[in-house]
Enzyme design. Structure first.
Site, PDB file in Angstrom:
ATOM      1  CE  LYS A   1      -6.894   1.485  -0.570  1.00  0.00           C
ATOM      2  NZ  LYS A   1      -7.720   2.953  -0.340  1.00  0.00           N
TER       3      LYS A   1
ATOM      4  NE  ARG B   1      -2.659   5.809  -2.389  1.00  0.00           N
ATOM      5  CZ  ARG B   1      -3.530   5.610  -1.469  1.00  0.00           C
ATOM      6  NH1 ARG B   1      -3.011   4.611  -0.529  1.00  0.00           N
ATOM      7  NH2 ARG B   1      -4.030   5.807  -0.682  1.00  0.00           N
TER       8      ARG B   1
ATOM      9  NE  ARG C   1     -10.707   7.120   7.161  1.00  0.00           N
ATOM     10  CZ  ARG C   1     -10.140   6.476   5.864  1.00  0.00           C
ATOM     11  NH1 ARG C   1     -10.103   5.120   5.320  1.00  0.00           N
ATOM     12  NH2 ARG C   1      -9.496   7.276   5.105  1.00  0.00           N
TER      13      ARG C   1
ATOM     14  NE  ARG D   1      -6.303   8.427   7.281  1.00  0.00           N
ATOM     15  CZ  ARG D   1      -6.324   6.937   6.510  1.00  0.00           C
ATOM     16  NH1 ARG D   1      -6.798   6.030   6.843  1.00  0.00           N
ATOM     17  NH2 ARG D   1      -5.314   7.263   4.984  1.00  0.00           N
TER      18      ARG D   1
ATOM     19  NE  ARG E   1      -6.408  10.407   1.231  1.00  0.00           N
ATOM     20  CZ  ARG E   1      -7.540  10.541   2.736  1.00  0.00           C
ATOM     21  NH1 ARG E   1      -7.646  11.634   3.320  1.00  0.00           N
ATOM     22  NH2 ARG E   1      -8.075   9.456   2.873  1.00  0.00           N
TER      23      ARG E   1
HETATM   24  P1  ADP Z   1      -6.475   5.816   2.132  1.00  0.00           P
HETATM   25  O1  ADP Z   1      -6.369   5.150   0.945  1.00  0.00           O
HETATM   26  O2  ADP Z   1      -7.834   6.849   2.552  1.00  0.00           O
HETATM   27  O3  ADP Z   1      -6.182   7.470   0.884  1.00  0.00           O
HETATM   28  P2  ADP Z   1      -3.717   4.918   2.970  1.00  0.00           P
HETATM   29  O4  ADP Z   1      -3.914   4.620   4.934  1.00  0.00           O
HETATM   30  O5  ADP Z   1      -3.931   3.843   2.316  1.00  0.00           O
HETATM   31  O6  ADP Z   1      -5.674   5.501   2.909  1.00  0.00           O
HETATM   32  O7  ADP Z   1      -2.365   5.721   2.823  1.00  0.00           O
HETATM   33  C1  ADP Z   1      -2.611   7.434   3.369  1.00  0.00           C
HETATM   34  C2  ADP Z   1      -0.833   8.121   2.410  1.00  0.00           C
HETATM   35  O8  ADP Z   1       0.337   7.556   2.888  1.00  0.00           O
HETATM   36  C3  ADP Z   1      -1.623   8.905   0.866  1.00  0.00           C
HETATM   37  O9  ADP Z   1      -2.588   9.788   1.107  1.00  0.00           O
HETATM   38  C4  ADP Z   1      -0.299   9.037   1.359  1.00  0.00           C
HETATM   39  O10 ADP Z   1       0.489   9.637   1.156  1.00  0.00           O
HETATM   40  C5  ADP Z   1       0.234   7.706   1.065  1.00  0.00           C
HETATM   41  N1  ADP Z   1       1.009   6.530   1.218  1.00  0.00           N
HETATM   42  C6  ADP Z   1       0.006   5.457   0.850  1.00  0.00           C
HETATM   43  N2  ADP Z   1       0.726   4.499   0.132  1.00  0.00           N
HETATM   44  C7  ADP Z   1       1.157   5.026  -1.339  1.00  0.00           C
HETATM   45  C8  ADP Z   1       1.875   4.252  -2.141  1.00  0.00           C
HETATM   46  N3  ADP Z   1       1.697   3.217  -2.677  1.00  0.00           N
HETATM   47  N4  ADP Z   1       2.960   5.434  -2.770  1.00  0.00           N
HETATM   48  C9  ADP Z   1       2.899   6.614  -2.132  1.00  0.00           C
HETATM   49  N5  ADP Z   1       2.053   7.143  -0.859  1.00  0.00           N
HETATM   50  C10 ADP Z   1       1.007   6.041  -0.577  1.00  0.00           C
END
Ligand code: ADP
Length: 192
Positions: A14, A89, A128, A134, A145
């Site tokens: 993404k 999400r 990664r 991270r 996740r």
């Molecule tokens: P990835 O897609 O690899 O899990 P992201 O950088 O998109 O990584 O998200 C990292 C973390 O940020 C998620 O595990 C969650 O805790 C939080 N997060 C991101 N976007 C949302 C969202 N729309 N709603 C709730 N939590 C979110």
């Protein structure tokens, strides 16, 4: 101006594809994970509340995320176009952003679902974690996740399929190959 969102499990690309699409279509790339990590780094009130959830691989509560995103899109600097990554999400986030988008004339033109097999996702995320540091890219949090994605986010595919804006794209292969596939899927769409 394009208003699209990328809907895919962690590790599907993404961030990488969001960056490239935003550049191609001349719109900002908004990644909720990046916005949240920025709040954590700055230790804002939101960042302090979000950190624990993120470290455990859980979702940050809807109200925090919805406010953060709507502020970014309709706050001081209004955005007519964007590529969103990591939002919505949950079904609650999807329904609220749809209502909100309708009221503001900002509904999405396209939702791009990137499809990548699970063992490939885990492989990419572990890799990664080694290079980016991270803290949520360790095997245990990764599994969590992916489970959270399957339970809370996957149902959004049907939500957008029902609105006929879902584009399903193969997310395997090289980065430029995937970008080209997404571009091909967007081609027949009209967005003024
Ligand atoms: P990835 O897609 O690899 O899990 P992201 O950088 O998109 O990584 O998200 C990292 C973390 O940020 C998620 O595990 C969650 O805790 C939080 N997060 C991101 N976007 C949302 C969202 N729309 N709603 C709730 N939590 C979110």
């Amino acid at each position: 101006m394009l208003r699209a969102l990328l809907l895919a499990p962690p590790g599907a690309g993404k961030g990488t594809q969001g960056e490239r699409l935003a550049q191609v279509y001349g719109v900002p790339h908004l990644a909720t994970g990046d916005l949240l990590r920025h709040h954590v780094a700055e230790a804002t009130a939101l960042g302090r509340e979000a950190k624990g959830y993120m470290d455990r691989g859980e979702l940050v509560p809807d109200r925090l995320v919805v406010d953060m995103v709507s502020d970014r899109i309709a706050g001081a600097q209004q955005l007519a176009g964007f590529v969103l990554d990591g939002f919505p999400r949950t079904l609650t986030q999807a329904r609220q952003s749809y209502e909100w988008g309708r009221a503001k004339g900002r509904t999405f033109h396209a939702v791009i679902s990137l499809q990548v097999p699970e063992d490939e996702l885990v492989r990419r995320l572990v890799e990664r974690g080694r290079s980016s540091g991270r803290t949520d890219d360790n095997e245990e949090t990764i599994r969590n996740r992916l489970a959270v994605y399957a339970e809370h986010t996957e149902p959004l595919l049907d939500f957008y399929r029902g609105r006929e804006i879902l584009l399903e794209v193969d997310g395997t292969g090289t980065v430029p190959e995937v970008t080209a596939r997404i571009g091909g899927a967007l081609l027949p769409l009209a967005f003024p």
